[in-house]
Scaffold this active site. Structure first.
Site, PDB file in Angstrom:
ATOM      1  CE1 TYR A 229       0.864   1.497   4.252  1.00  0.00           C
ATOM      2  CE2 TYR A 229       1.042  -0.890   4.337  1.00  0.00           C
ATOM      3  CZ  TYR A 229       1.316   0.357   4.880  1.00  0.00           C
ATOM      4  OH  TYR A 229       2.053   0.460   6.034  1.00  0.00           O
TER       5      TYR A 229
ATOM      6  CG  PHE B 285      -0.005   8.800   5.896  1.00  0.00           C
ATOM      7  CD1 PHE B 285      -0.155   7.502   6.351  1.00  0.00           C
ATOM      8  CD2 PHE B 285      -1.006   9.353   5.129  1.00  0.00           C
ATOM      9  CE1 PHE B 285      -1.294   6.768   6.057  1.00  0.00           C
ATOM     10  CE2 PHE B 285      -2.149   8.641   4.825  1.00  0.00           C
ATOM     11  CZ  PHE B 285      -2.287   7.336   5.288  1.00  0.00           C
ATOM     12  CG  ASP B 286       3.284   3.649   6.325  1.00  0.00           C
ATOM     13  OD1 ASP B 286       4.494   3.502   6.087  1.00  0.00           O
ATOM     14  OD2 ASP B 286       2.605   2.800   6.925  1.00  0.00           O
TER      15      ASP B 286
ATOM     16  CB  ILE C  82      -8.256   1.965   9.717  1.00  0.00           C
ATOM     17  CG1 ILE C  82      -7.765   1.797   8.278  1.00  0.00           C
ATOM     18  CG2 ILE C  82      -7.232   2.678  10.588  1.00  0.00           C
ATOM     19  CD1 ILE C  82      -7.458   3.110   7.565  1.00  0.00           C
TER      20      ILE C  82
ATOM     21  CE1 TYR D  88      -4.716   4.803  12.423  1.00  0.00           C
ATOM     22  CE2 TYR D  88      -4.742   5.802  10.241  1.00  0.00           C
ATOM     23  CZ  TYR D  88      -4.318   4.809  11.097  1.00  0.00           C
ATOM     24  OH  TYR D  88      -3.497   3.805  10.638  1.00  0.00           O
TER      25      TYR D  88
ATOM     26  CG  PHE E 146      -4.690   3.537   2.522  1.00  0.00           C
ATOM     27  CD1 PHE E 146      -3.400   3.303   2.957  1.00  0.00           C
ATOM     28  CD2 PHE E 146      -5.607   4.091   3.401  1.00  0.00           C
ATOM     29  CE1 PHE E 146      -3.019   3.610   4.254  1.00  0.00           C
ATOM     30  CE2 PHE E 146      -5.237   4.403   4.697  1.00  0.00           C
ATOM     31  CZ  PHE E 146      -3.940   4.164   5.125  1.00  0.00           C
TER      32      PHE E 146
END
Length: 138
Positions: free
Chosen positions: A50, A61-62, A81, A107, A123
């Site tokens: 991902y 962010f990731d 999540i 979140y 994502f």
């Protein structure tokens, strides 16, 4: 430590298909469709690559791709999540989807790390494998 792992405790291709989601707020876009005889189900241990970005500004962010290791988790067990537990159902190995996840499926108002409270997340996901399931050879 990648930020999606924190949730373990509490691209468009030429052909694009939009799937109906459990909530009209959770966006699921199939960006690389694949046909198969066995799709992901709740309870499967899945291997996902991902890339996560913020919808507000596109800031990444990731990304598991940068680590060269997919994230492995049990789908539908609340270890990721809610947007992932719902948005990654009925996928074939090799399929790619873009999930647009509103705060209530991500979140929430609390945020985590570089993800601010109330953030909508994007994502880009790819199902790399399902434990005990062989990839169809078509």
């Amino acid at each position: 430590m990648h930020f999606l792992a924190l949730a373990l405790t509490a691209l468009t291709a030429t052909f694009t298909t939009t799937l109906a989601a459990a909530s009209s707020d959770l966006g699921i876009e199939v960006t690389h469709p694949v046909e198969c005889s066995r799709k992901t189900q709740s309870g499967d241990t899945v291997h996902m690559h991902y890339r996560g970005t913020l919808a507000a500004d596109g800031a990444e962010f990731d990304a598991s791709y940068k680590r060269g290791q997919p994230l492995v988790f049990k789908l539908g067990a609340g270890r990721v999540i809610k947007g992932w537990d719902q948005g990654l159902l009925d996928m074939c190995i090799g399929e790619k989807r873009t999930l647009t996840i509103p705060p209530e499926y991500g979140y929430g108002s609390r945020g985590v790390g570089p993800i601010p409270g109330g953030a909508t997340l994007i994502f880009e996901t790819e199902l790399v494998g399902i434990d005990g399931v062989a990839k169809d050879e078509l």
